[in-house]
Design a protein around this motif. Sequence first.
Motif, short mmCIF file in Angstrom:
data_model
loop_
_atom_site.label_atom_id
_atom_site.label_comp_id
_atom_site.label_asym_id
_atom_site.label_seq_id
_atom_site.Cartn_x
_atom_site.Cartn_y
_atom_site.Cartn_z
N PHE A 94 -9.27 11.26 -1.28
CA PHE A 94 -8.15 10.63 -1.05
C PHE A 94 -8.76 9.12 -1.01
O PHE A 94 -9.34 8.83 -0.18
N GLY A 95 -8.46 8.53 -2.29
CA GLY A 95 -9.33 7.21 -2.10
C GLY A 95 -10.72 7.54 -2.48
O GLY A 95 -11.00 8.29 -3.48
N VAL A 140 -8.19 12.54 7.25
CA VAL A 140 -7.27 12.27 6.10
C VAL A 140 -6.36 13.38 6.19
O VAL A 140 -4.94 13.08 5.87
N ARG A 141 -6.69 14.76 6.52
CA ARG A 141 -5.76 15.99 6.70
C ARG A 141 -4.65 15.67 7.52
O ARG A 141 -3.62 15.86 7.18
N ARG A 142 -4.83 14.84 8.70
CA ARG A 142 -3.88 14.36 9.54
C ARG A 142 -2.86 13.69 8.89
O ARG A 142 -1.57 13.33 9.39
N ASP A 182 5.35 9.85 8.75
CA ASP A 182 5.47 8.91 7.90
C ASP A 182 3.99 9.14 7.10
O ASP A 182 2.95 8.19 7.17
N PRO A 183 3.73 10.44 6.41
CA PRO A 183 2.42 10.62 5.92
C PRO A 183 1.95 9.60 4.61
O PRO A 183 2.72 8.83 3.97
#
Length: 302
Positions: free
Chosen positions: A67-68, A76-78, A154-155
């Motif tokens: 991701f990025g 990140v998974r959170r 708010d992912p």
Amino acid sequence: MPQSPSADLSVAGLTKSFGSLQALDDVTFEVGAGEIFGFVGSNGAGKSTTMRIILGVLAADAGTVTFGDRPIDADVRRRIGYMPEERGLYPKMKVGDQLVYLARLHGLSASDAAERTRYWTRRLGVDGRVGDNVADLSLGNQQRVQLAAALVFDPDVLVLDEPFSGLDPVAVDVMSEVLTEKAGDGVPVIFSSHQLDLVQRLCDRVGIIGQGRMQALGTVDELRSRGGVRLRVDAPAAPHGWADGLRGVVRADYDSSTTIYLDGTHDDQQILAAALATGPVHTFASATPDLTEMFREVVTAE
């Protein structure tokens, strides 16, 4: 998490086997920031396996997910909102308590969790059921609550497996609006669905997976154009086979009207003249295959 939400989700070279079954074979695609990506394929094609690897639920045999510029680690998974195809909520827990609990697990304060729960249950039309156990809801309302669980914190990324399954038309419209708004906020959105009309309407790009490999990838228009040049001809008196043998005709489907598949060397006027020779022609127009037709052709080619 120090990662900006306006980043791309990249899947590169994913390979995964379960014993002698190769579930994924070099699966590669990217979901841009603010892009809605439709991930489609037959049952068992590899969609859910790919999504579970993105989430870290499964480990790939090879390949990477980022991701990025960051690998998908615990931090990140959170920040990923995930909606599984099999509903993953606690059936004997009240809707409101469950959403607040899940929001707190993702780092929200008690007051923020309660506020976001109120917002999303109202937005998704289940605010009147917050005191009910999930098991007591209809399947459609369970699906709405499952989406609320993916959105309540708010992912920065949304990964949704068959989010439209079991929804009535009003709920489909609401969910479509939500996904479009989240993409407008810069969130990469990936969802799988067998409802290809929705995929065609909502998605910026589409990936078609089959037998664990990406069989087609591109914008909806790019995929539809892969079907080649077509003509739709409504000539009621034309006999079966009237277009066979004309220059540039690859094949023709003779139903209530005739769909002619062309290789680009055809002469429109020659085909029109042949149709007129059989009697009146009510329709003579180019036709672009929709995503359902494209999907059917890809699956058949497999």
